[in-house]
Write an enzyme that holds these catalytic residues in place. Structure first.
Site, PDB file in Angstrom:
ATOM      1  N   TYR A   1     -20.135 -25.334  12.296  1.00 16.93           N
ATOM      2  CA  TYR A   1     -19.895 -24.679  11.671  1.00 16.93           C
ATOM      3  C   TYR A   1     -18.543 -24.541  12.043  1.00 16.93           C
ATOM      4  O   TYR A   1     -19.253 -23.600  13.224  1.00 16.93           O
ATOM      5  CB  TYR A   1     -21.344 -23.631  11.340  1.00 16.93           C
ATOM      6  CG  TYR A   1     -22.643 -23.906  10.238  1.00 16.93           C
ATOM      7  CD1 TYR A   1     -22.259 -25.426   9.293  1.00 16.93           C
ATOM      8  CD2 TYR A   1     -23.937 -23.123  10.713  1.00 16.93           C
ATOM      9  CE1 TYR A   1     -23.200 -25.672   9.019  1.00 16.93           C
ATOM     10  CE2 TYR A   1     -24.927 -24.034   9.872  1.00 16.93           C
ATOM     11  CZ  TYR A   1     -24.445 -25.109   8.685  1.00 16.93           C
ATOM     12  OH  TYR A   1     -25.349 -25.067   8.221  1.00 16.93           O
TER      13      TYR A   1
ATOM     14  N   LEU B   1     -31.117 -18.799  -1.614  1.00 15.49           N
ATOM     15  CA  LEU B   1     -30.367 -18.073  -2.863  1.00 15.49           C
ATOM     16  C   LEU B   1     -29.677 -18.928  -3.864  1.00 15.49           C
ATOM     17  O   LEU B   1     -28.493 -17.456  -4.531  1.00 15.49           O
ATOM     18  CB  LEU B   1     -29.419 -16.516  -2.331  1.00 15.49           C
ATOM     19  CG  LEU B   1     -30.427 -15.907  -1.063  1.00 15.49           C
ATOM     20  CD1 LEU B   1     -29.998 -14.849   0.136  1.00 15.49           C
ATOM     21  CD2 LEU B   1     -31.844 -15.425  -2.164  1.00 15.49           C
TER      22      LEU B   1
HETATM   23  N1  LIG Z   1     -28.798 -28.225   6.314  1.00 15.94           N
HETATM   24  C1  LIG Z   1     -27.710 -27.950   6.051  1.00 15.94           C
HETATM   25  O1  LIG Z   1     -27.314 -28.751   5.023  1.00 15.94           O
HETATM   26  C2  LIG Z   1     -27.158 -26.668   5.283  1.00 15.94           C
HETATM   27  C3  LIG Z   1     -26.809 -26.910   3.989  1.00 15.94           C
HETATM   28  C4  LIG Z   1     -25.878 -24.936   4.102  1.00 15.94           C
HETATM   29  C5  LIG Z   1     -26.322 -24.291   4.512  1.00 15.94           C
HETATM   30  N2  LIG Z   1     -27.199 -24.449   5.870  1.00 15.94           N
HETATM   31  C6  LIG Z   1     -28.242 -23.162   6.451  1.00 15.94           C
HETATM   32  O2  LIG Z   1     -28.291 -22.678   5.717  1.00 15.94           O
HETATM   33  C7  LIG Z   1     -28.389 -21.456   5.502  1.00 15.94           C
HETATM   34  C8  LIG Z   1     -28.294 -20.529   4.203  1.00 15.94           C
HETATM   35  O3  LIG Z   1     -27.177 -21.065   3.275  1.00 15.94           O
HETATM   36  P1  LIG Z   1     -26.417 -20.754   2.223  1.00 15.94           P
HETATM   37  O4  LIG Z   1     -25.917 -19.401   3.820  1.00 15.94           O
HETATM   38  O5  LIG Z   1     -25.489 -22.000   2.671  1.00 15.94           O
HETATM   39  O6  LIG Z   1     -27.231 -20.253   1.112  1.00 15.94           O
HETATM   40  P2  LIG Z   1     -27.438 -18.873   0.597  1.00 15.94           P
HETATM   41  O7  LIG Z   1     -28.517 -18.248   1.455  1.00 15.94           O
HETATM   42  O8  LIG Z   1     -28.091 -19.217  -0.244  1.00 15.94           O
HETATM   43  O9  LIG Z   1     -26.613 -17.638   0.213  1.00 15.94           O
HETATM   44  C9  LIG Z   1     -25.939 -17.406   0.868  1.00 15.94           C
HETATM   45  C10 LIG Z   1     -24.705 -16.310  -0.006  1.00 15.94           C
HETATM   46  O10 LIG Z   1     -25.017 -15.646  -0.945  1.00 15.94           O
HETATM   47  C11 LIG Z   1     -24.717 -14.139  -0.125  1.00 15.94           C
HETATM   48  N3  LIG Z   1     -25.736 -13.576  -0.215  1.00 15.94           N
HETATM   49  C12 LIG Z   1     -26.986 -13.417   0.859  1.00 15.94           C
HETATM   50  N4  LIG Z   1     -27.681 -12.662   0.519  1.00 15.94           N
HETATM   51  C13 LIG Z   1     -27.679 -11.486  -0.280  1.00 15.94           C
HETATM   52  C14 LIG Z   1     -28.289 -10.771  -1.302  1.00 15.94           C
HETATM   53  N5  LIG Z   1     -29.157 -10.248  -0.700  1.00 15.94           N
HETATM   54  N6  LIG Z   1     -27.390  -9.893  -2.732  1.00 15.94           N
HETATM   55  C15 LIG Z   1     -26.113 -10.788  -2.704  1.00 15.94           C
HETATM   56  N7  LIG Z   1     -25.463 -11.965  -2.199  1.00 15.94           N
HETATM   57  C16 LIG Z   1     -26.191 -11.783  -1.485  1.00 15.94           C
HETATM   58  C17 LIG Z   1     -24.650 -14.713   0.557  1.00 15.94           C
HETATM   59  O11 LIG Z   1     -22.955 -13.584   1.496  1.00 15.94           O
HETATM   60  P3  LIG Z   1     -22.685 -12.483   2.805  1.00 15.94           P
HETATM   61  O12 LIG Z   1     -22.999 -13.323   3.670  1.00 15.94           O
HETATM   62  O13 LIG Z   1     -21.044 -11.837   2.285  1.00 15.94           O
HETATM   63  O14 LIG Z   1     -24.250 -11.626   1.936  1.00 15.94           O
HETATM   64  C18 LIG Z   1     -23.338 -15.754   0.937  1.00 15.94           C
HETATM   65  O15 LIG Z   1     -22.503 -15.810   0.298  1.00 15.94           O
HETATM   66  C19 LIG Z   1     -27.168 -21.013   5.666  1.00 15.94           C
HETATM   67  O16 LIG Z   1     -26.637 -20.048   6.633  1.00 15.94           O
HETATM   68  C20 LIG Z   1     -27.236 -22.449   7.192  1.00 15.94           C
HETATM   69  O17 LIG Z   1     -27.817 -21.670   7.843  1.00 15.94           O
HETATM   70  C21 LIG Z   1     -27.879 -25.523   5.855  1.00 15.94           C
END
Ligand SMILES: NC(=O)c1ccc[n+]([C@@H]2O[C@H](COP(=O)([O-])OP(=O)(O)OC[C@H]3O[C@@H](n4cnc5c(N)ncnc54)[C@H](OP(=O)(O)O)[C@@H]3O)[C@@H](O)[C@H]2O)c1
Length: 325
Positions: A56, A205
Protein backbone atom coordinates in the site's frame (compact mmCIF):
# COMPACT_ATOMS: atom_id res chain seq x y z
CA UNK A 1 -17.19 -3.17 21.09
CA UNK A 2 -17.29 -6.92 21.25
CA UNK A 3 -14.26 -9.13 20.69
CA UNK A 4 -13.82 -12.46 18.94
CA UNK A 5 -11.06 -14.93 18.31
CA UNK A 6 -9.42 -15.59 15.00
CA UNK A 7 -8.15 -19.02 16.01
CA UNK A 8 -6.41 -17.95 19.27
CA UNK A 9 -5.86 -14.28 18.39
CA UNK A 10 -8.34 -11.95 20.09
CA UNK A 11 -9.50 -9.00 17.98
CA UNK A 12 -12.35 -6.51 17.91
CA UNK A 13 -15.10 -7.92 15.72
CA UNK A 14 -14.87 -4.78 13.59
CA UNK A 15 -11.36 -3.74 12.60
CA UNK A 16 -10.01 -0.85 10.56
CA UNK A 17 -8.56 -1.08 7.06
CA UNK A 18 -5.88 1.57 6.63
CA UNK A 19 -5.18 1.11 2.90
CA UNK A 20 -7.33 4.00 1.66
CA UNK A 21 -5.48 6.45 3.87
CA UNK A 22 -2.55 6.20 1.46
CA UNK A 23 -3.60 4.29 -1.61
CA UNK A 24 -6.32 3.29 -4.03
CA UNK A 25 -9.23 5.65 -3.50
CA UNK A 26 -10.17 9.23 -4.22
CA UNK A 27 -8.44 11.47 -1.72
CA UNK A 28 -5.95 8.81 -0.57
CA UNK A 29 -2.76 10.33 0.78
CA UNK A 30 -4.13 13.86 0.95
CA UNK A 31 -4.89 14.31 4.65
CA UNK A 32 -2.44 12.66 7.01
CA UNK A 33 -3.75 14.51 10.09
CA UNK A 34 -7.30 13.22 9.57
CA UNK A 35 -6.00 9.71 8.86
CA UNK A 36 -4.06 9.67 12.11
CA UNK A 37 -7.07 11.00 14.01
CA UNK A 38 -9.10 8.20 12.45
CA UNK A 39 -6.69 5.58 13.78
CA UNK A 40 -6.75 7.16 17.24
CA UNK A 41 -10.55 7.39 17.26
CA UNK A 42 -10.78 3.74 16.24
CA UNK A 43 -8.62 2.76 19.21
CA UNK A 44 -10.78 4.87 21.55
CA UNK A 45 -13.84 3.06 20.25
CA UNK A 46 -12.29 -0.31 21.08
CA UNK A 47 -10.99 -1.31 17.65
CA UNK A 48 -7.92 -3.48 18.08
CA UNK A 49 -7.35 -4.91 14.58
CA UNK A 50 -5.67 -2.58 12.10
CA UNK A 51 -4.82 -3.72 8.61
CA UNK A 52 -2.11 -2.54 6.25
CA UNK A 53 0.35 -4.03 3.71
CA UNK A 54 3.82 -3.43 2.35
CA UNK A 55 2.34 -2.79 -1.12
CA UNK A 56 0.00 0.00 0.00
CA UNK A 57 1.79 3.03 -1.32
CA UNK A 58 4.05 0.98 -1.56
CA UNK A 59 5.41 1.48 1.94
CA UNK A 60 3.72 4.80 2.76
CA UNK A 61 0.72 3.19 4.46
CA UNK A 62 2.92 1.23 6.88
CA UNK A 63 4.90 4.40 7.55
CA UNK A 64 1.71 6.33 8.30
CA UNK A 65 0.52 3.62 10.64
CA UNK A 66 3.89 3.59 12.37
CA UNK A 67 3.48 7.30 13.08
CA UNK A 68 -0.14 6.87 14.19
CA UNK A 69 0.69 4.04 16.58
CA UNK A 70 3.60 5.76 18.33
CA UNK A 71 3.00 5.27 22.04
CA UNK A 72 -0.10 3.16 21.31
CA UNK A 73 1.46 0.05 19.80
CA UNK A 74 0.43 -2.23 22.67
CA UNK A 75 -3.28 -1.52 22.16
CA UNK A 76 -3.33 -2.97 18.66
CA UNK A 77 -3.17 -6.19 16.71
CA UNK A 78 -1.12 -4.96 13.76
CA UNK A 79 -1.72 -6.93 10.58
CA UNK A 80 0.42 -6.43 7.49
CA UNK A 81 1.17 -8.40 4.34
CA UNK A 82 4.12 -9.53 2.23
CA UNK A 83 4.53 -11.04 -1.20
CA UNK A 84 3.48 -8.32 -3.65
CA UNK A 85 6.86 -6.60 -3.71
CA UNK A 86 9.79 -8.55 -5.12
CA UNK A 87 12.80 -6.99 -3.41
CA UNK A 88 15.60 -8.69 -5.29
CA UNK A 89 13.66 -8.86 -8.53
CA UNK A 90 11.17 -6.74 -10.32
CA UNK A 91 9.81 -4.58 -7.54
CA UNK A 92 6.23 -3.67 -6.66
CA UNK A 93 3.23 -5.66 -7.91
CA UNK A 94 5.33 -8.76 -8.58
CA UNK A 95 4.56 -11.93 -6.67
CA UNK A 96 7.41 -13.19 -4.52
CA UNK A 97 6.84 -15.27 -1.41
CA UNK A 98 10.25 -16.90 -1.45
CA UNK A 99 11.88 -17.23 1.98
CA UNK A 100 14.65 -14.80 0.97
CA UNK A 101 12.12 -12.15 -0.08
CA UNK A 102 10.21 -12.65 3.15
CA UNK A 103 13.35 -12.03 5.20
CA UNK A 104 13.86 -8.68 3.44
CA UNK A 105 10.19 -7.75 3.55
CA UNK A 106 9.73 -8.37 7.27
CA UNK A 107 12.65 -6.13 8.23
CA UNK A 108 11.23 -3.27 6.17
CA UNK A 109 7.73 -3.66 7.58
CA UNK A 110 9.01 -3.78 11.18
CA UNK A 111 11.03 -0.63 10.63
CA UNK A 112 8.23 1.32 8.96
CA UNK A 113 5.68 0.25 11.56
CA UNK A 114 8.09 1.19 14.37
CA UNK A 115 7.71 -2.13 16.13
CA UNK A 116 9.69 -5.26 16.98
CA UNK A 117 6.87 -7.64 16.03
CA UNK A 118 4.00 -8.01 13.59
CA UNK A 119 0.92 -9.58 15.20
CA UNK A 120 -0.56 -11.06 12.03
CA UNK A 121 1.56 -11.47 8.92
CA UNK A 122 -0.33 -12.41 5.77
CA UNK A 123 0.89 -13.66 2.46
CA UNK A 124 -0.88 -11.10 0.22
CA UNK A 125 -1.32 -13.37 -2.80
CA UNK A 126 -0.29 -16.95 -3.46
CA UNK A 127 2.98 -17.12 -5.39
CA UNK A 128 2.86 -19.88 -8.03
CA UNK A 129 6.66 -19.98 -8.15
CA UNK A 130 7.19 -20.74 -4.46
CA UNK A 131 5.67 -23.85 -2.88
CA UNK A 132 3.45 -22.66 -0.05
CA UNK A 133 5.27 -25.05 2.30
CA UNK A 134 8.45 -22.99 1.84
CA UNK A 135 6.63 -19.76 2.58
CA UNK A 136 4.90 -21.24 5.62
CA UNK A 137 8.25 -22.59 6.84
CA UNK A 138 9.83 -19.14 6.52
CA UNK A 139 6.96 -17.60 8.50
CA UNK A 140 7.39 -20.31 11.14
CA UNK A 141 11.02 -19.23 11.52
CA UNK A 142 9.98 -15.59 11.94
CA UNK A 143 7.49 -16.71 14.59
CA UNK A 144 10.17 -18.63 16.47
CA UNK A 145 12.37 -15.51 16.37
CA UNK A 146 9.54 -13.41 17.84
CA UNK A 147 9.29 -11.11 14.80
CA UNK A 148 5.85 -12.39 13.89
CA UNK A 149 3.06 -13.68 16.14
CA UNK A 150 0.60 -15.28 13.73
CA UNK A 151 0.37 -16.38 10.10
CA UNK A 152 -2.31 -15.42 7.59
CA UNK A 153 -3.13 -15.92 3.92
CA UNK A 154 -5.10 -13.70 1.55
CA UNK A 155 -7.27 -14.90 -1.35
CA UNK A 156 -5.81 -18.41 -1.07
CA UNK A 157 -7.72 -21.47 -2.27
CA UNK A 158 -8.64 -24.54 -0.20
CA UNK A 159 -5.63 -26.62 -1.22
CA UNK A 160 -3.14 -23.85 -0.43
CA UNK A 161 -4.83 -23.21 2.90
CA UNK A 162 -4.57 -26.88 3.89
CA UNK A 163 -0.95 -27.21 2.76
CA UNK A 164 0.13 -24.03 4.54
CA UNK A 165 -1.74 -24.96 7.70
CA UNK A 166 0.01 -28.34 7.84
CA UNK A 167 3.37 -26.56 8.12
CA UNK A 168 2.42 -23.56 10.24
CA UNK A 169 -1.09 -23.15 11.67
CA UNK A 170 -2.92 -20.37 9.86
CA UNK A 171 -4.67 -17.91 12.17
CA UNK A 172 -6.75 -16.04 9.58
CA UNK A 173 -7.53 -15.88 5.90
CA UNK A 174 -8.28 -12.42 4.52
CA UNK A 175 -10.46 -12.50 1.42
CA UNK A 176 -13.03 -10.28 -0.18
CA UNK A 177 -16.44 -10.93 1.34
CA UNK A 178 -19.48 -8.69 1.44
CA UNK A 179 -23.11 -8.51 0.44
CA UNK A 180 -22.14 -8.29 -3.21
CA UNK A 181 -19.09 -10.61 -3.19
CA UNK A 182 -20.01 -13.98 -1.74
CA UNK A 183 -17.67 -16.28 -3.69
CA UNK A 184 -15.90 -17.69 -0.64
CA UNK A 185 -19.05 -19.16 0.92
CA UNK A 186 -19.02 -22.45 -0.93
CA UNK A 187 -15.41 -23.58 -1.05
CA UNK A 188 -13.39 -21.47 1.40
CA UNK A 189 -15.53 -20.82 4.45
CA UNK A 190 -16.17 -24.54 5.15
CA UNK A 191 -12.42 -25.23 5.09
CA UNK A 192 -11.74 -22.35 7.46
CA UNK A 193 -14.34 -23.68 9.88
CA UNK A 194 -13.04 -27.22 9.66
CA UNK A 195 -9.50 -26.04 10.47
CA UNK A 196 -10.52 -23.37 13.03
CA UNK A 197 -9.10 -20.51 10.99
CA UNK A 198 -10.65 -17.05 11.30
CA UNK A 199 -11.95 -15.00 8.37
CA UNK A 200 -11.13 -11.33 7.84
CA UNK A 201 -13.37 -9.96 5.08
CA UNK A 202 -11.72 -7.20 3.07
CA UNK A 203 -13.68 -4.55 1.15
CA UNK A 204 -16.68 -5.34 3.38
CA UNK A 205 -18.42 -2.17 2.14
CA UNK A 206 -17.98 -3.19 -1.49
CA UNK A 207 -15.25 -0.56 -1.92
CA UNK A 208 -17.70 2.04 -0.70
CA UNK A 209 -20.47 1.08 -3.12
CA UNK A 210 -22.70 -0.64 -0.56
CA UNK A 211 -22.77 2.50 1.60
CA UNK A 212 -25.06 4.14 -0.99
CA UNK A 213 -22.83 7.21 -1.17
CA UNK A 214 -21.25 6.32 -4.51
CA UNK A 215 -23.88 7.37 -7.04
CA UNK A 216 -21.65 8.18 -9.99
CA UNK A 217 -18.12 7.28 -11.07
CA UNK A 218 -17.60 10.99 -11.80
CA UNK A 219 -16.93 11.19 -8.05
CA UNK A 220 -13.66 9.29 -8.57
CA UNK A 221 -10.36 11.04 -9.18
CA UNK A 222 -7.92 9.80 -11.84
CA UNK A 223 -5.96 7.59 -9.43
CA UNK A 224 -9.03 5.81 -8.01
CA UNK A 225 -8.68 2.12 -8.84
CA UNK A 226 -12.46 1.68 -9.04
CA UNK A 227 -12.24 3.40 -12.45
CA UNK A 228 -10.88 0.11 -13.88
CA UNK A 229 -13.07 -2.19 -11.80
CA UNK A 230 -15.72 -4.02 -13.87
CA UNK A 231 -18.42 -3.52 -11.21
CA UNK A 232 -18.02 0.22 -11.70
CA UNK A 233 -18.00 0.17 -15.53
CA UNK A 234 -20.66 2.38 -17.13
CA UNK A 235 -23.05 -0.48 -17.84
CA UNK A 236 -22.60 -2.49 -14.64
CA UNK A 237 -22.56 0.51 -12.35
CA UNK A 238 -26.07 1.56 -13.36
CA UNK A 239 -27.38 -1.98 -12.83
CA UNK A 240 -25.67 -2.29 -9.46
CA UNK A 241 -27.24 0.92 -8.17
CA UNK A 242 -30.45 -1.08 -7.65
CA UNK A 243 -28.54 -3.25 -5.17
CA UNK A 244 -27.30 -0.25 -3.20
CA UNK A 245 -30.87 1.04 -3.16
CA UNK A 246 -32.15 -2.22 -1.66
CA UNK A 247 -29.55 -2.06 1.09
CA UNK A 248 -30.57 1.54 1.72
CA UNK A 249 -34.26 0.60 1.95
CA UNK A 250 -33.53 -2.06 4.55
CA UNK A 251 -31.24 0.29 6.45
CA UNK A 252 -34.09 2.82 6.72
CA UNK A 253 -36.29 0.11 8.24
CA UNK A 254 -33.58 -0.77 10.76
CA UNK A 255 -32.84 2.87 11.57
CA UNK A 256 -29.22 2.45 10.56
CA UNK A 257 -27.01 3.51 7.66
CA UNK A 258 -26.31 1.30 4.66
CA UNK A 259 -22.69 0.88 5.75
CA UNK A 260 -23.82 -0.34 9.16
CA UNK A 261 -26.28 -2.81 7.65
CA UNK A 262 -23.62 -4.19 5.28
CA UNK A 263 -21.34 -4.76 8.28
CA UNK A 264 -24.08 -6.15 10.53
CA UNK A 265 -24.92 -8.72 7.83
CA UNK A 266 -21.28 -9.84 7.80
CA UNK A 267 -21.15 -10.06 11.60
CA UNK A 268 -24.26 -12.23 11.52
CA UNK A 269 -22.38 -14.79 9.41
CA UNK A 270 -20.39 -16.04 12.41
CA UNK A 271 -18.29 -15.15 15.41
CA UNK A 272 -15.15 -16.24 13.58
CA UNK A 273 -15.42 -13.26 11.20
CA UNK A 274 -13.84 -9.83 11.72
CA UNK A 275 -14.40 -7.38 8.82
CA UNK A 276 -12.00 -4.48 8.31
CA UNK A 277 -13.95 -1.58 6.78
CA UNK A 278 -11.61 1.01 5.33
CA UNK A 279 -11.89 4.70 5.95
CA UNK A 280 -9.68 7.73 6.38
CA UNK A 281 -12.30 9.81 8.20
CA UNK A 282 -13.16 10.05 11.89
CA UNK A 283 -16.90 10.38 11.26
CA UNK A 284 -16.97 7.18 9.24
CA UNK A 285 -14.94 5.13 11.68
CA UNK A 286 -17.52 6.15 14.28
CA UNK A 287 -20.37 5.14 11.98
CA UNK A 288 -18.78 1.84 10.99
CA UNK A 289 -17.78 0.68 14.47
CA UNK A 290 -21.31 1.42 15.72
CA UNK A 291 -22.46 -1.46 13.51
CA UNK A 292 -21.29 -3.72 16.34
CA UNK A 293 -24.44 -2.74 18.25
CA UNK A 294 -26.85 -3.52 15.42
CA UNK A 295 -28.64 -6.85 15.39
CA UNK A 296 -30.62 -7.78 12.32
CA UNK A 297 -33.64 -10.07 12.52
CA UNK A 298 -33.41 -13.37 10.67
CA UNK A 299 -35.90 -12.02 8.16
CA UNK A 300 -33.70 -9.00 7.50
CA UNK A 301 -30.65 -11.23 7.16
CA UNK A 302 -32.53 -13.42 4.68
CA UNK A 303 -33.63 -10.41 2.66
CA UNK A 304 -30.02 -9.25 2.40
CA UNK A 305 -28.73 -12.75 1.65
CA UNK A 306 -31.25 -13.03 -1.19
CA UNK A 307 -30.21 -9.86 -3.00
CA UNK A 308 -29.54 -10.50 -6.70
CA UNK A 309 -25.89 -11.01 -7.67
CA UNK A 310 -23.87 -7.95 -8.64
CA UNK A 311 -23.18 -7.20 -12.29
CA UNK A 312 -19.53 -7.52 -13.31
CA UNK A 313 -16.47 -9.14 -11.84
CA UNK A 314 -15.06 -7.84 -8.62
CA UNK A 315 -11.53 -7.62 -10.06
CA UNK A 316 -9.92 -6.71 -13.38
CA UNK A 317 -8.65 -9.61 -15.52
CA UNK A 318 -5.05 -9.05 -14.37
CA UNK A 319 -6.01 -8.88 -10.69
CA UNK A 320 -8.27 -11.93 -10.99
CA UNK A 321 -5.33 -13.99 -12.21
CA UNK A 322 -3.72 -13.58 -8.81
CA UNK A 323 -6.72 -14.96 -6.93
CA UNK A 324 -7.16 -18.62 -6.02
CA UNK A 325 -10.87 -19.22 -5.97
N1 LIG B 1 -6.05 -8.58 1.13
C1 LIG B 1 -6.33 -7.84 0.09
O1 LIG B 1 -5.99 -8.18 -1.04
C2 LIG B 1 -7.06 -6.53 0.27
C3 LIG B 1 -7.63 -5.88 -0.83
C4 LIG B 1 -8.34 -4.68 -0.61
C5 LIG B 1 -8.42 -4.16 0.66
N2 LIG B 1 -7.83 -4.82 1.71
C6 LIG B 1 -7.94 -4.31 3.10
O2 LIG B 1 -9.32 -4.19 3.44
C7 LIG B 1 -9.60 -2.88 3.89
C8 LIG B 1 -11.00 -2.48 3.53
O3 LIG B 1 -11.25 -2.62 2.16
P1 LIG B 1 -11.45 -1.40 1.16
O4 LIG B 1 -10.92 -0.18 1.80
O5 LIG B 1 -10.93 -1.82 -0.17
O6 LIG B 1 -13.03 -1.32 0.96
P2 LIG B 1 -14.30 -1.02 1.87
O7 LIG B 1 -13.95 -1.08 3.30
O8 LIG B 1 -15.35 -1.91 1.34
O9 LIG B 1 -14.68 0.48 1.43
C9 LIG B 1 -13.81 1.55 1.59
C10 LIG B 1 -14.41 2.75 0.88
O10 LIG B 1 -15.66 3.09 1.49
C11 LIG B 1 -15.65 4.43 1.97
N3 LIG B 1 -16.36 4.40 3.26
C12 LIG B 1 -15.97 3.81 4.41
N4 LIG B 1 -16.91 3.93 5.37
C13 LIG B 1 -17.92 4.60 4.81
C14 LIG B 1 -19.17 5.04 5.29
N5 LIG B 1 -19.57 4.78 6.52
N6 LIG B 1 -19.99 5.73 4.44
C15 LIG B 1 -19.61 6.00 3.16
N7 LIG B 1 -18.42 5.59 2.65
C16 LIG B 1 -17.58 4.90 3.46
C17 LIG B 1 -14.20 4.80 2.08
O11 LIG B 1 -14.03 6.19 1.84
P3 LIG B 1 -13.34 7.18 2.93
O12 LIG B 1 -11.99 6.61 3.24
O13 LIG B 1 -13.28 8.45 2.21
O14 LIG B 1 -14.25 7.17 4.11
C18 LIG B 1 -13.57 3.98 0.94
O15 LIG B 1 -13.70 4.65 -0.28
C19 LIG B 1 -8.51 -2.02 3.23
O16 LIG B 1 -8.33 -0.80 3.91
C20 LIG B 1 -7.32 -2.93 3.29
O17 LIG B 1 -6.68 -2.83 4.55
C21 LIG B 1 -7.17 -5.99 1.53
Amino acid sequence: MRYIKLRDLEVSRIGLGAMGMSHGYTGSGTDEAESIKTVHRALELGVTLIDTAEIYGPYTNEELLGRALKGRRDQVVVATKFGLVSHAGEGAWNLDSSPANLRTAVEGSLKRLGTDHIDLYYQHRVDPNTPIEETAGAVAELISEGKVRAFGLSEAGPDTIRRAHAVQPVTAVQSEYSLWTRGIEERILPVLRELNIGLVPFSPLGRGFLTGTVRSTDQFDASDFRRDNPRFSAENFQRNLALADEVQALASQVGATSAQVALAWLLAQGDDIAPIPGTKRVSRVEENTAADAITLTSEQINTLSSLPPAAGNTHTEAQAQMLER
